[in-house]
Design an enzyme around this catalytic site. Structure first.
Site, mmCIF file in Angstrom:
data_model
loop_
_atom_site.group_PDB
_atom_site.id
_atom_site.type_symbol
_atom_site.label_atom_id
_atom_site.label_comp_id
_atom_site.label_asym_id
_atom_site.label_seq_id
_atom_site.Cartn_x
_atom_site.Cartn_y
_atom_site.Cartn_z
ATOM 1 N N SER A 159 0.781 -1.280 0.016
ATOM 2 C CA SER A 159 0.129 -0.169 -0.015
ATOM 3 C C SER A 159 0.801 1.344 -0.021
ATOM 4 O O SER A 159 1.654 1.540 -1.096
ATOM 5 C CB SER A 159 -0.982 -0.188 0.970
ATOM 6 O OG SER A 159 -1.931 1.236 1.194
ATOM 7 N N LYS A 219 -11.448 0.502 -1.157
ATOM 8 C CA LYS A 219 -11.477 1.904 -1.409
ATOM 9 C C LYS A 219 -10.473 2.295 -2.531
ATOM 10 O O LYS A 219 -10.017 1.510 -3.219
ATOM 11 C CB LYS A 219 -10.399 2.704 -0.130
ATOM 12 C CG LYS A 219 -9.199 1.910 0.322
ATOM 13 C CD LYS A 219 -8.866 2.754 1.480
ATOM 14 C CE LYS A 219 -7.427 2.052 2.197
ATOM 15 N NZ LYS A 219 -7.897 0.654 3.043
ATOM 16 N N SER A 249 -8.033 7.541 7.353
ATOM 17 C CA SER A 249 -6.695 7.193 6.810
ATOM 18 C C SER A 249 -6.487 7.393 4.977
ATOM 19 O O SER A 249 -5.838 6.681 4.590
ATOM 20 C CB SER A 249 -6.039 5.909 7.018
ATOM 21 O OG SER A 249 -7.213 4.885 6.747
ATOM 22 N N THR A 282 -11.721 -0.330 11.690
ATOM 23 C CA THR A 282 -10.729 -0.064 10.564
ATOM 24 C C THR A 282 -10.515 -1.242 9.655
ATOM 25 O O THR A 282 -10.404 -2.284 10.476
ATOM 26 C CB THR A 282 -9.255 0.574 11.061
ATOM 27 O OG1 THR A 282 -9.841 1.915 11.982
ATOM 28 C CG2 THR A 282 -8.385 0.467 9.991
#
Length: 564
Positions: free
Chosen positions: A120, A389, A378, A357
């Site tokens: 990520s 996302k 975030s 989360t």
């Protein structure tokens, strides 16, 4: 069709610590490069795809964010998948797929899941991070039942299966078929086209193009790909589809080490974008992270917090063609995210969900038809178009909303204009996050143990410090309304009588040490002071958070690594 594939059984040894988190397994590249290490985890993942037949006969999507070790890992996956009788792999050209694009491909091809090679927003390169995670058939991250099975397998693995075959050229689009008794196919697909086609179905590109052309003198756009995966996606969407000049995309070439940068779209790590937006007075700046699932929105005179960003998108969802068709089924946020979207949900009369989360919790609600738009503080924002996302989606959503509102009013509406109008209607949730990265794990545990002791005693409840009266202190627990699973200890929450909050969490997204995150939120009503500097407003709460946690004393850290 060639002869039967030469399957070999390779003896191996167990490596401790291969427990995948919400975002998979993340370690330093050198850890993954150890003999058998990557192979063990891939074999364990394939064994966990289905409890009865493993990966036999399955179709899987494979791709990653371009970071160092990506192509080596994909060649290992191909050979292990073939040996485990996977029917087909769909791989992005050169191994490249953004996380949102991979989720889309899984859903489009009705695949059984996907293996995503990404860490990520963590840095890349031979001395930095690599990661592997498994996404399930809905396109979203694997639930704990599967990640637990992967972990259990890594603790007992004695061998893995691998086919003796030459490496596949990942640069050539097309299909290759192997094997006779158990046919195996590898299809290399364009990394960008299917995702762009999906975006065309969601947004009004003609409206956005006209808006950008009409206001080209006063509404400049700059997108920072941070040398991550989204450079090609940004060019295809902003330049080719929306007719912006190529100079509108910076750091658009995907590099194995992300150009030596930290591909995390925030004010600290996207400093080059921030500096240009301010010095060149850019009207709309945006950035995405290493794997393309996060985003930041900024203008020369305003920084949009992720909490406010998802609230804005939800408030103006009727500007976006996709939601004109589907309607709003519900809104959601992660627990640490500010409650800005809660006010929108109430005004629109739709359900609001507060979840731990982790995007998988949103995915359950989406699969049940109960959720349309959601976000995490975030820098993660998304909708039910996929089950991850989606950074580029959020950026296009903002452009579509600004274009629509400006068109309706017959004048240019800026990012700052939109934010001020939102606060005038809904009030403002001032919000910031302090990250203390790579803290000594023992010291981080001391901080959390101290807070937990204060929670247990409830000694702070009813007291007033720094002008804030403690109303409640708990550790967030969530029961999923869909599968009834219970997630405990998801973050220590302190709520004050004015609805302001302080939240403490240990994050699992780093590859070493511990990250302490402190989330600070102050609620200001619509008739209050909604145009002040956020850090000034939040300073008393920040001081209070540091005082009750004794973070500086226990960790030795006098400053956070990142403030967002």
């Amino acid at each position: 069709m060639t002869a039967s594939l030469d399957v070999r059984t390779v003896p191996t040894v167990v490596y401790d610590g291969q427990k995948p988190g919400t975002s998979g397994l993340r370690k330093r590249v050198k850890v993954f490069q150890q003999q058998h290490y990557t192979e063990n985890f891939v074999q364990a993942t394939l064994d966990a795809v289905s409890s009865d037949k493993g990966a036999k006969g399955s179709t899987l999507v494979v791709g990653g964010d371009g970071r160092y070790f990506l192509q080596d890992a994909i060649q290992k996956i191909i050979k292990i998948a073939a040996a485990n009788q996977v029917a087909k792999l769909i791989i992005g050209r050169n191994g490249i797929l953004s996380t949102p694009a991979a989720s889309n491909l899984i859903r489009k091809h009705q695949a059984d899941g996907g293996i995503l090679l990404t860490a990520s927003h963590n840095p890349g390169g031979p001395d930095n991070d690599f990661g592997i995670k498994f996404n399930v058939a809905n396109g979203g991250p694997a639930p704990e039942a599967i990640t637990d099975r992967i972990y259990e397998s890594t603790k007992t693995i004695k061998f893995y299966r691998m086919v003796a075959m030459s490496d596949i050229d990942l640069s050539v689009i097309g299909s290759k078929r192997f094997g006779a008794h158990h046919p195996f196919e590898v299809e290399i697909v364009d990394s960008v086209n299917d995702y762009v086609a999906l975006m065309r179905q969601i947004f009004d590109f003609a409206l956005i193009r006209n808006f950008l052309q009409e206001h080209r003198e006063n509404f400049t756009v700059l997108f920072d790909g941070m040398h991550g995966v989204t450079g090609p996606y940004g060019h295809a969407l902003l330049v080719e589809e929306l007719s912006l000049p190529s100079s509108s995309v910076m750091n658009g070439v995907t590099l194995p080490d992300f150009g030596g940068g930290h591909p995390d779209p925030n004010l600290t790590y996207a400093h080059e974008l921030v500096a240009r937006v301010r010095s060149e007075r850019i009207a709309f700046g945006a950035a995405s992270d290493g794997d393309g699932d996060r985003n930041m929105i900024i203008s020369h005179d305003w920084f949009v917090t992720p909490s406010d960003s998802v609230a804005i998108i939800a408030a103006h969802a009727d500007c976006i063609p996709y939601f004109k068709i589907t309607g709003l089924r519900g809104l959601a946020r992660s627990m640490p995210t500010s409650a800005a979207i809660d006010c929108v949900a109430k005004a629109k009369g739709v359900s609001l969900y507060e979840v731990p989360t982790g995007w998988k919790f949103f995915g359950n609600l989406m699969d049940a038809g109960q959720l349309s738009i959601c976000g995490e503080e975030s820098f993660g924002t998304g909708s039910d178009h996929i089950r991850e996302k989606d950074g580029m989606w959020a950026i296009l959503a903002w452009l579509n909303i600004l274009a629509s509102v400006s068109s309706q009013r017959g004048c240019l509406v800026s990012v700052r204009d939109l934010m001020r109008e939102h606060f005038a209607q809904y009030g403002r949730n001032y919000f910031t996050r302090y990250d203390y990265e790579e803290v000594d794990s023992a010291a981080a545990s001391q901080v959390m143990d101290l807070l937990q002791a204060q929670l247990a005693s409830q000694q702070l409840i009813g007291t007033t410090q720094n002008g804030f009266t403690f109303a409640q202190m708990d550790n967030f627990c969530y029961e999923d309304p869909i599968d009834k699973s219970v997630s405990k200890n998801q973050g220590l929450r302190i709520t004050f009588t004015d609805a302001s909050r302080i939240i403490f969490r240990l994050s699992g997204t780093g590859s070493q040490g511990a990250t302490i995150r402190i989330y600070i939120e102050k609620v200001e009503p619509a008739n209050g002071q909604c145009d002040s500097d956020a850090q000034d407003v939040l300073k008393p709460l920040v001081q209070l958070a540091l005082k009750i946690s004794q973070l500086t004393e226990l960790t030795g850290r006098t400053e956070p690594t990142v403030i967002t």
